[in-house]
Design a protein around this motif. Structure first.
Motif, PDB file in Angstrom:
ATOM      1  N   PRO A 193       6.797 -52.711  -2.717  1.00 22.74           N
ATOM      2  CA  PRO A 193       6.117 -52.618  -1.443  1.00 22.74           C
ATOM      3  C   PRO A 193       5.648 -53.812  -0.921  1.00 22.74           C
ATOM      4  O   PRO A 193       5.737 -55.098  -1.254  1.00 22.74           O
ATOM      5  CB  PRO A 193       5.558 -51.864  -1.407  1.00 22.74           C
ATOM      6  N   GLY A 194       4.981 -54.795  -0.429  1.00 24.63           N
ATOM      7  CA  GLY A 194       4.367 -55.500   0.851  1.00 24.63           C
ATOM      8  C   GLY A 194       2.961 -55.654  -0.116  1.00 24.63           C
ATOM      9  O   GLY A 194       2.741 -54.906  -0.799  1.00 24.63           O
ATOM     10  N   ARG A 195       3.082 -56.839  -0.659  1.00 27.03           N
ATOM     11  CA  ARG A 195       1.784 -57.476  -1.899  1.00 27.03           C
ATOM     12  C   ARG A 195       2.014 -58.672  -1.488  1.00 27.03           C
ATOM     13  O   ARG A 195       2.448 -59.865  -0.944  1.00 27.03           O
ATOM     14  CB  ARG A 195       1.975 -57.225  -3.245  1.00 27.03           C
ATOM     15  N   VAL A 196       0.764 -59.020  -1.885  1.00 32.57           N
ATOM     16  CA  VAL A 196       0.218 -60.721  -1.032  1.00 32.57           C
ATOM     17  C   VAL A 196       0.717 -61.092  -2.855  1.00 32.57           C
ATOM     18  O   VAL A 196       0.035 -61.124  -4.166  1.00 32.57           O
ATOM     19  CB  VAL A 196      -1.717 -60.593  -1.119  1.00 32.57           C
ATOM     20  N   ALA A 197       1.670 -62.416  -2.508  1.00 33.75           N
ATOM     21  CA  ALA A 197       1.685 -63.567  -4.247  1.00 33.75           C
ATOM     22  C   ALA A 197       0.333 -63.924  -4.695  1.00 33.75           C
ATOM     23  O   ALA A 197       0.035 -64.594  -6.063  1.00 33.75           O
ATOM     24  CB  ALA A 197       2.934 -63.729  -4.343  1.00 33.75           C
ATOM     25  N   THR A 198       0.345 -65.109  -3.444  1.00 28.64           N
ATOM     26  CA  THR A 198      -0.664 -66.112  -3.391  1.00 28.64           C
ATOM     27  C   THR A 198      -1.884 -65.889  -2.495  1.00 28.64           C
ATOM     28  O   THR A 198      -1.237 -65.628  -1.241  1.00 28.64           O
ATOM     29  CB  THR A 198      -0.140 -67.150  -4.440  1.00 28.64           C
ATOM     30  N   VAL A 199      -2.866 -67.004  -3.088  1.00 31.40           N
ATOM     31  CA  VAL A 199      -3.493 -67.212  -1.663  1.00 31.40           C
ATOM     32  C   VAL A 199      -3.460 -68.672  -1.757  1.00 31.40           C
ATOM     33  O   VAL A 199      -4.091 -69.098  -2.591  1.00 31.40           O
ATOM     34  CB  VAL A 199      -4.786 -66.993  -1.343  1.00 31.40           C
ATOM     35  N   LEU A 200      -3.003 -69.610  -0.926  1.00 34.01           N
ATOM     36  CA  LEU A 200      -3.394 -71.208  -1.019  1.00 34.01           C
ATOM     37  C   LEU A 200      -4.518 -71.680   0.521  1.00 34.01           C
ATOM     38  O   LEU A 200      -3.864 -71.443   0.849  1.00 34.01           O
ATOM     39  CB  LEU A 200      -1.736 -71.473  -0.966  1.00 34.01           C
ATOM     40  N   SER A 201      -5.259 -72.517  -0.769  1.00 25.96           N
ATOM     41  CA  SER A 201      -5.936 -73.190   0.447  1.00 25.96           C
ATOM     42  C   SER A 201      -5.064 -74.579   1.290  1.00 25.96           C
ATOM     43  O   SER A 201      -3.926 -75.119   0.370  1.00 25.96           O
ATOM     44  CB  SER A 201      -7.296 -73.713  -0.304  1.00 25.96           C
ATOM     45  N   VAL A 202      -5.563 -74.918   2.236  1.00 26.42           N
ATOM     46  CA  VAL A 202      -5.410 -76.219   3.398  1.00 26.42           C
ATOM     47  C   VAL A 202      -6.304 -76.907   3.445  1.00 26.42           C
ATOM     48  O   VAL A 202      -6.878 -77.045   3.488  1.00 26.42           O
ATOM     49  CB  VAL A 202      -4.311 -75.446   4.669  1.00 26.42           C
ATOM     50  N   SER A 203      -6.029 -77.437   2.891  1.00 25.39           N
ATOM     51  CA  SER A 203      -7.385 -79.246   2.963  1.00 25.39           C
ATOM     52  C   SER A 203      -7.267 -80.576   2.920  1.00 25.39           C
ATOM     53  O   SER A 203      -6.243 -80.475   2.485  1.00 25.39           O
ATOM     54  CB  SER A 203      -7.856 -78.706   1.381  1.00 25.39           C
ATOM     55  N   GLY A 204      -8.027 -81.449   3.526  1.00 22.60           N
ATOM     56  CA  GLY A 204      -7.579 -82.500   3.411  1.00 22.60           C
ATOM     57  C   GLY A 204      -7.142 -82.860   4.989  1.00 22.60           C
ATOM     58  O   GLY A 204      -6.309 -81.872   5.888  1.00 22.60           O
ATOM     59  N   PRO A 205      -7.526 -83.363   6.209  1.00 22.69           N
ATOM     60  CA  PRO A 205      -6.709 -83.990   7.731  1.00 22.69           C
ATOM     61  C   PRO A 205      -5.110 -84.106   6.845  1.00 22.69           C
ATOM     62  O   PRO A 205      -4.040 -83.619   8.300  1.00 22.69           O
ATOM     63  CB  PRO A 205      -7.484 -84.576   8.167  1.00 22.69           C
ATOM     64  N   GLN A 206      -4.621 -84.791   5.739  1.00 22.98           N
ATOM     65  CA  GLN A 206      -2.919 -84.755   5.365  1.00 22.98           C
ATOM     66  C   GLN A 206      -2.248 -83.809   5.902  1.00 22.98           C
ATOM     67  O   GLN A 206      -1.322 -83.961   6.091  1.00 22.98           O
ATOM     68  CB  GLN A 206      -3.476 -85.374   4.272  1.00 22.98           C
ATOM     69  N   THR A 207      -2.849 -82.379   4.939  1.00 19.55           N
ATOM     70  CA  THR A 207      -1.894 -81.239   4.711  1.00 19.55           C
ATOM     71  C   THR A 207      -1.219 -80.265   6.562  1.00 19.55           C
ATOM     72  O   THR A 207      -0.681 -79.766   6.756  1.00 19.55           O
ATOM     73  CB  THR A 207      -3.114 -80.225   4.296  1.00 19.55           C
ATOM     74  N   HIS A 208      -2.581 -81.165   7.353  1.00 26.57           N
ATOM     75  CA  HIS A 208      -2.645 -80.350   8.986  1.00 26.57           C
ATOM     76  C   HIS A 208      -1.448 -81.752   9.708  1.00 26.57           C
ATOM     77  O   HIS A 208      -0.911 -81.461  10.456  1.00 26.57           O
ATOM     78  CB  HIS A 208      -2.805 -80.462   9.815  1.00 26.57           C
ATOM     79  N   ASP A 209      -0.967 -82.726   8.095  1.00 28.73           N
ATOM     80  CA  ASP A 209       0.170 -83.950   9.348  1.00 28.73           C
ATOM     81  C   ASP A 209       1.564 -83.770   8.715  1.00 28.73           C
ATOM     82  O   ASP A 209       2.179 -83.635   7.114  1.00 28.73           O
ATOM     83  CB  ASP A 209      -0.140 -85.303   8.545  1.00 28.73           C
ATOM     84  N   SER A 211       4.445 -85.035   8.588  1.00 26.38           N
ATOM     85  CA  SER A 211       5.521 -86.119   8.166  1.00 26.38           C
ATOM     86  C   SER A 211       4.751 -86.053   6.293  1.00 26.38           C
ATOM     87  O   SER A 211       4.883 -86.648   5.651  1.00 26.38           O
ATOM     88  CB  SER A 211       5.312 -87.370   8.169  1.00 26.38           C
ATOM     89  N   SER A 212       3.154 -85.491   5.783  1.00 24.69           N
ATOM     90  CA  SER A 212       2.207 -86.207   4.999  1.00 24.69           C
ATOM     91  C   SER A 212       2.834 -85.693   3.305  1.00 24.69           C
ATOM     92  O   SER A 212       3.811 -84.350   3.622  1.00 24.69           O
ATOM     93  CB  SER A 212       0.605 -85.956   5.055  1.00 24.69           C
ATOM     94  N   PRO A 213       2.984 -86.079   2.488  1.00 18.45           N
ATOM     95  CA  PRO A 213       3.251 -86.116   1.292  1.00 18.45           C
ATOM     96  C   PRO A 213       2.344 -84.421   1.006  1.00 18.45           C
ATOM     97  O   PRO A 213       3.007 -83.740  -0.209  1.00 18.45           O
ATOM     98  CB  PRO A 213       2.969 -87.227   0.128  1.00 18.45           C
ATOM     99  N   GLY A 214       0.743 -83.992   1.459  1.00 19.86           N
ATOM    100  CA  GLY A 214      -0.253 -83.017   1.018  1.00 19.86           C
ATOM    101  C   GLY A 214       0.473 -81.817   1.695  1.00 19.86           C
ATOM    102  O   GLY A 214       1.166 -80.759   1.646  1.00 19.86           O
TER     103      GLY A 214
END
Length: 249
Positions: A193-209, A211-214
């Motif tokens: 059934p539907g379940r949460v596998a994991t929760v990941l934090s999106v931190s730092g401005p690079q993660t919203h770019d 093309s960035s490695p992050g």
């Protein structure tokens, strides 16, 4: 049939949480529970410690289909969400005007849904959802029916609008890039059934770019958790899920 099992999730005020997973993993069901539309379940959904039992003006939802009323113009489609509001007529008009400015549709206030592009219609739907100034904005694949370029533009608009309004947003999507780009956290769900596998934090401005490695690293991590190998081609988790469901038992 069990749709969800063992889901334990806390969302902070002002946070933008993306929920990603294949079709059938209970993402939309979870939104319905938060909205208060479904009440036949075990467990609890709480806001500030108070159990959610019914829908309320503190929560609003935007669907994949804009669901605008075709016989009403833009202004009236937004205003219809205020029909149960205790505000006076002048205050309601001010709210509607403010929302049209927020989504950039002041010049189209008298236009009808058939005269709008898909992106414009979704902006009206977002304005309608926000006109009551809800604390929680629930987003059920709101950009899924749009073409790729319009979708990218509206992702930026959606992020701007949510930040400007100070709402707590919970987005359901199949699009991993979208989940990472918009979310402060990404909730990865698995089905049956539907379940949460994991929760990941999106931190730092690079993660919203994008093309960035992050960003690329976090995207690939989400794909790996979903059991999908990314090879540079466009990904459709919906097709993967449909193929699994169609397979003989």
């Amino acid at each position: 049939m069990l749709a969800l099992s063992g889901v334990d999730l806390h969302v902070d005020e002002g946070e933008f949480v993306s929920i990603v997973g294949a079709s059938g993993c209970g993402k939309s069901t979870l939104l319905r529970l938060i909205l208060g539309l479904d009440t036949d379940y075990e467990g609890e959904v709480r806001i500030d410690g108070v159990r959610v039992k019914t829908p309320g003006l503190d929560r609003a939802i935007v669907f994949q289909d804009h669901r605008l009323l075709p016989w009403l113009n833009v202004r009236s489609n937004i205003a219809v969400a205020l029909r149960h509001s205790p505000l006076g007529k002048a205050e309601k008009a001010e709210r509607v005007d403010a929302q049209m400015r927020l989504v950039g549709l002041e010049r189209f206030s008298d236009a009808y849904p058939a005269q709008l592009s898909g992106g414009m219609a979704q902006r009206v739907a977002i304005a309608r959802a926000l006109v009551n100034r809800p604390r929680f904005l629930l987003l059920d694949e709101p950009l899924g029916a749009l073409d790729a370029l319009t979708r990218l533009r509206l992702q930026n608009e959606l992020l701007r609008i949510v930040r400007q309004e100070g709402a707590t947003a919970i987005l359901v999507t199949h699009d991993v890039d979208e989940a990472v780009y918009l979310g402060d956290r990404v909730v990865v769900m698995r089905p049956d059934p539907g379940r949460v596998a994991t929760v990941l934090s999106v931190s730092g401005p690079q993660t919203h770019d994008r093309s960035s490695p992050g960003f690329i690293g976090l995207r690939d991590q989400v794909l790996a958790l979903l059991g999908v190998a990314y090879n540079g081609a466009e990904l459709s988790l919906a097709r993967e899920a449909d193929a699994r469901e169609a397979a003989p038992a």
